[in-house]
Design a protein around this motif. Structure first.
Motif, mmCIF file in Angstrom:
data_model
loop_
_atom_site.group_PDB
_atom_site.id
_atom_site.type_symbol
_atom_site.label_atom_id
_atom_site.label_comp_id
_atom_site.label_asym_id
_atom_site.label_seq_id
_atom_site.Cartn_x
_atom_site.Cartn_y
_atom_site.Cartn_z
ATOM 1 N N LEU A 1 0.741 -1.347 -0.133
ATOM 2 C CA LEU A 1 -0.031 0.135 0.034
ATOM 3 C C LEU A 1 0.840 1.349 0.178
ATOM 4 O O LEU A 1 0.535 2.275 -0.454
ATOM 5 C CB LEU A 1 -0.925 -0.288 1.474
ATOM 6 N N LEU A 2 1.943 1.446 0.665
ATOM 7 C CA LEU A 2 2.790 2.470 0.714
ATOM 8 C C LEU A 2 3.644 2.756 -0.437
ATOM 9 O O LEU A 2 3.738 3.902 -1.035
ATOM 10 C CB LEU A 2 4.017 2.105 1.810
ATOM 11 N N ASP A 3 3.855 1.363 -1.210
ATOM 12 C CA ASP A 3 4.549 1.646 -2.717
ATOM 13 C C ASP A 3 3.556 2.398 -3.653
ATOM 14 O O ASP A 3 3.892 3.137 -4.392
ATOM 15 C CB ASP A 3 4.959 0.185 -3.135
ATOM 16 N N ALA A 4 2.412 1.956 -3.458
ATOM 17 C CA ALA A 4 1.248 2.519 -4.273
ATOM 18 C C ALA A 4 1.182 3.963 -4.011
ATOM 19 O O ALA A 4 0.926 4.628 -4.891
ATOM 20 C CB ALA A 4 -0.056 1.829 -4.198
ATOM 21 N N LEU A 5 0.982 4.269 -2.542
ATOM 22 C CA LEU A 5 0.965 5.837 -2.500
ATOM 23 C C LEU A 5 2.115 6.599 -2.773
ATOM 24 O O LEU A 5 1.805 7.735 -3.201
ATOM 25 C CB LEU A 5 0.715 5.991 -0.733
ATOM 26 N N TYR A 6 3.354 5.863 -2.586
ATOM 27 C CA TYR A 6 4.439 6.775 -3.155
ATOM 28 C C TYR A 6 4.463 7.176 -4.713
ATOM 29 O O TYR A 6 4.876 8.353 -5.193
ATOM 30 C CB TYR A 6 5.823 6.024 -2.753
ATOM 31 N N ILE A 7 3.703 6.374 -5.474
ATOM 32 C CA ILE A 7 3.813 6.517 -6.914
ATOM 33 C C ILE A 7 2.816 7.705 -6.976
ATOM 34 O O ILE A 7 3.091 8.750 -7.903
ATOM 35 C CB ILE A 7 3.047 5.421 -7.584
ATOM 36 N N LEU A 8 1.835 8.089 -6.139
ATOM 37 C CA LEU A 8 0.907 9.258 -6.172
ATOM 38 C C LEU A 8 1.199 10.355 -5.616
ATOM 39 O O LEU A 8 1.272 11.450 -6.072
ATOM 40 C CB LEU A 8 -0.245 8.595 -5.606
ATOM 41 N N GLU A 9 2.123 10.138 -4.500
ATOM 42 C CA GLU A 9 2.528 11.412 -3.618
ATOM 43 C C GLU A 9 3.970 11.199 -3.080
ATOM 44 O O GLU A 9 4.218 10.897 -1.940
ATOM 45 C CB GLU A 9 1.572 11.642 -2.378
ATOM 46 N N PRO A 10 4.904 11.266 -3.884
ATOM 47 C CA PRO A 10 6.256 11.093 -3.680
ATOM 48 C C PRO A 10 6.776 11.976 -2.491
ATOM 49 O O PRO A 10 7.906 11.832 -2.110
ATOM 50 C CB PRO A 10 6.961 11.028 -4.984
ATOM 51 N N SER A 11 6.154 13.132 -2.520
ATOM 52 C CA SER A 11 6.573 14.103 -1.601
ATOM 53 C C SER A 11 5.960 14.153 -0.260
ATOM 54 O O SER A 11 6.073 15.168 0.505
ATOM 55 C CB SER A 11 6.607 15.429 -2.224
ATOM 56 N N ASN A 12 5.063 13.111 -0.018
ATOM 57 C CA ASN A 12 4.365 13.174 1.500
ATOM 58 C C ASN A 12 5.191 12.447 2.238
ATOM 59 O O ASN A 12 5.759 11.177 2.182
ATOM 60 C CB ASN A 12 3.110 12.432 1.157
ATOM 61 N N GLU A 13 5.623 13.305 3.386
ATOM 62 C CA GLU A 13 6.677 12.631 4.479
ATOM 63 C C GLU A 13 5.848 11.749 5.310
ATOM 64 O O GLU A 13 6.541 10.931 5.810
ATOM 65 C CB GLU A 13 7.122 13.959 5.247
ATOM 66 N N GLU A 14 4.705 11.585 5.409
ATOM 67 C CA GLU A 14 3.930 10.520 6.200
ATOM 68 C C GLU A 14 4.351 9.207 5.659
ATOM 69 O O GLU A 14 4.350 8.321 6.205
ATOM 70 C CB GLU A 14 2.468 10.891 6.075
ATOM 71 N N ILE A 15 4.309 9.145 4.287
ATOM 72 C CA ILE A 15 4.622 7.974 3.618
ATOM 73 C C ILE A 15 6.196 7.236 4.110
ATOM 74 O O ILE A 15 6.325 6.125 4.421
ATOM 75 C CB ILE A 15 4.530 8.010 2.301
ATOM 76 N N TYR A 16 6.914 8.247 4.297
ATOM 77 C CA TYR A 16 8.332 7.951 4.557
ATOM 78 C C TYR A 16 8.412 7.616 6.026
ATOM 79 O O TYR A 16 9.168 6.624 6.601
ATOM 80 C CB TYR A 16 9.267 9.098 4.365
ATOM 81 N N ILE A 17 7.620 8.076 6.901
ATOM 82 C CA ILE A 17 7.514 7.878 8.297
ATOM 83 C C ILE A 17 6.993 6.326 8.402
ATOM 84 O O ILE A 17 7.601 5.729 9.252
ATOM 85 C CB ILE A 17 6.378 8.800 9.150
ATOM 86 N N GLN A 18 5.664 6.034 7.829
ATOM 87 C CA GLN A 18 5.396 4.740 7.812
ATOM 88 C C GLN A 18 6.355 3.577 7.367
ATOM 89 O O GLN A 18 6.482 2.728 7.956
ATOM 90 C CB GLN A 18 4.020 4.750 7.219
ATOM 91 N N LYS A 19 6.830 4.169 6.176
ATOM 92 C CA LYS A 19 7.981 3.138 5.635
ATOM 93 C C LYS A 19 9.148 2.988 6.862
ATOM 94 O O LYS A 19 9.580 1.910 6.953
ATOM 95 C CB LYS A 19 8.591 3.640 4.513
ATOM 96 N N ALA A 20 9.535 3.966 7.603
ATOM 97 C CA ALA A 20 10.425 3.887 8.683
ATOM 98 C C ALA A 20 10.151 3.033 9.455
ATOM 99 O O ALA A 20 10.688 2.400 10.123
ATOM 100 C CB ALA A 20 11.000 5.190 8.884
ATOM 101 N N ASN A 21 8.884 3.168 9.790
ATOM 102 C CA ASN A 21 8.064 2.200 10.981
ATOM 103 C C ASN A 21 8.207 0.952 10.813
ATOM 104 O O ASN A 21 8.636 0.011 11.550
ATOM 105 C CB ASN A 21 6.750 2.778 11.150
ATOM 106 N N ILE A 22 7.912 0.607 9.365
ATOM 107 C CA ILE A 22 8.169 -0.659 8.975
ATOM 108 C C ILE A 22 9.552 -1.415 8.879
ATOM 109 O O ILE A 22 9.778 -2.521 9.709
ATOM 110 C CB ILE A 22 7.575 -1.195 7.529
ATOM 111 N N LEU A 23 10.497 -0.450 8.546
ATOM 112 C CA LEU A 23 12.034 -0.847 8.542
ATOM 113 C C LEU A 23 12.397 -1.027 10.054
ATOM 114 O O LEU A 23 12.988 -2.090 10.441
ATOM 115 C CB LEU A 23 12.693 -0.035 8.213
#
Length: 462
Positions: free
Chosen positions: A86-108
């Motif tokens: 789901l994050l990968d799909a959101l990244y394609i739509l909004e690559p500059s949304n910092e919340e996507i990066y925060i959630q990605k970091a949370n998973i890592l």
């Protein structure tokens, strides 16, 4: 984002819960759903949050924020594959949304890939307008890696942008403490307080740092400022009480501990300290009352039972002391101090087998003080366990190879079992180290001391 208690949001929540009861589908805008979901997540009501997310996405299928909530739920449920997709799909739509990066970091981070999480969060720093939260998250990742210097600087960056982020302030102090940087911590806190003079948490932390380096007067002043900033700050009164105890100002300490009982529910710590202060003032009845209140408040607080044990031990009421030391040991059976006290009390009651067991357990747990070895030896000798006593002394000699008290006892044991060659060897060692301790033979082995064989051996050394 906290769920707001303002009327429109309360209405939204009430409307949503009414909808769940009636099964009537009502419309909410996406921001209403976000607030509702925040509320349920903050309350720990995950199942209701999931319902709100599902209904929200049904009504607003393109909402990135609602999808990010879905990611959060996936991570909570350890569905990391779904979360990543789901994050990968959101990244394609909004690559500059910092919340996507925060959630990605949370998973890592959940995958123990903390270095990778830090890299992602640093990318988010370049995109975000408000970066205090990101610095805090980076600091936490450094903590997971035990990189305390880096963590400290990240939390400092967070505080430079949000001085009221007390979680980050506590984490900064944790780093300073771990690095044993008390003076650096004091300098940092003084600078922080120059800009935030009414921060009760800042003053409280400063007081603790001064306490750690035994600057008790400065510590006291800091806690006073914390109380001026918030006169209902229970933690500051407790810490102030501790400082006053160090300064032997017991009546003032009592006043501060007592205030905490008025401001909040009683704590076992405050009750215990009240007991100790009254005991220091010779007010034994009051001390005893507070000790019993302590263990009533927290029956699993071993320090409470130990305080009662020491109270009765000091009064030479050894039977009661024995009863309470057993309670402490039942809670913490790995505490060396408790086993030593157990041994001493049993010894005073002449319960030799139990006293020996106590010293043996203390030694097993790593208490290698000379006195523990010697006390156990003397008890074993009283019990007629000469072989066990000699083995105990041989072990003790590994830690204290130049100790005459050990050597004289070994000499006495070997002479008593007619192994005169070994006895003579240890007698010579003991005499070389400290001849004045020869009285040990007379006290512990009077028959040997009077024997002709021993006297001849002793005369050769004199």
């Amino acid at each position: 984002m906290e769920f707001s208690q303002e009327e429109p949001h309360k209405v939204s929540l009430k409307k949503f819960e009414s909808m769940l009861k009636t099964n009537n589908v009502l419309f909410f805008d996406s921001s209403e759903f976000e607030n509702i979901i925040h509320h349920y997540l903050n309350q720990g009501k995950v199942s209701l949050a999931k319902k709100a997310i599902k209904l929200g996405l049904d009504q607003h299928p393109t909402s990135t924020n609602l999808k990010l909530f879905q990611v959060e739920i996936y991570v909570f449920e350890n569905k990391l594959k779904e979360a990543n997709q789901l994050l990968d799909a959101l990244y394609i739509l909004e690559p500059s949304n910092e919340e996507i990066y925060i959630q990605k970091a949370n998973i890592l981070s959940k995958e123990d890939k903390h270095e990778a999480a830090i890299k992602v969060l640093k990318t988010a720093l370049d995109l975000a307008e408000e970066t205090s939260e990101l610095h805090s998250l980076i600091g936490m990742e450094y903590l997971f890696l035990d990189k305390f210097q880096e963590a400290k600087h990240s939390f400092m960056r967070c505080l430079s942008e949000d001085s009221e982020d007390y979680s980050s302030l506590h984490n900064v102090m944790y780093c300073f403490d771990f690095l044993n940087e008390n003076n650096e911590a004091i300098k940092f806190l003084n600078e922080y307080l120059d800009n935030n003079p009414y921060s009760e948490v800042g003053w409280h932390q400063l007081g603790k740092q001064y306490y750690a380096i035994k600057e008790y007067t400065k510590s006291l002043n800091a806690f006073d400022f914390a109380i001026i900033s918030d006169d209902r700050f229970v933690g500051a009164y407790l810490e102030k009480g501790k400082v006053l105890e160090k300064l032997k100002r017991y009546n003032e300490a009592i006043e501060n501990y007592a205030l905490t009982l008025e401001l909040d529910d009683p704590t076992s710590f405050a009750l215990l300290r009240l007991g100790c202060c009254h005991e220091k003032l010779g007010q034994d009845d009051l001390a005893k009352q507070y000790y019993y209140k302590t263990v009533k408040e927290d029956p699993l607080l071993d320090k409470g039972w130990i305080a009662i044990t020491k109270f009765y031990n000091k009064q030479k009421n050894y039977q009661k002391a024995l009863y309470y030391i057993n309670k402490a040991i039942n809670i913490d059976s790995e505490n060396v101090v408790y086993w030593k006290l157990f041994a001493q009390i049993n010894h005073r009651l002449n319960y030799l087998e139990e006293a020996e067991r106590g010293y043996k357990r203390a030694l097993e747990l790593g208490n290698y003080e000379l006195n523990s070895w010697l006390q156990r030896t003397d008890i074993l000798l009283q019990l007629g366990e000469n072989e066990a006593a000699s083995l105990n002394l041989i072990q003790a000699a590994e830690f204290y190879p130049e100790e005459s008290e050990i050597e004289f006892r070994l000499a006495g044991i070997y002479y008593s079992i007619l192994e005169t060659e070994k006895g003579s060897y240890h007698l010579k060692n003991a005499w070389t180290i400290n001849p004045e301790n020869a009285i040990i033979i007379e006290e512990l082995f009077p028959t040997i001391y009077k024997s002709l064989t021993f006297k001849k051996a002793l005369n050769k050394l004199q």
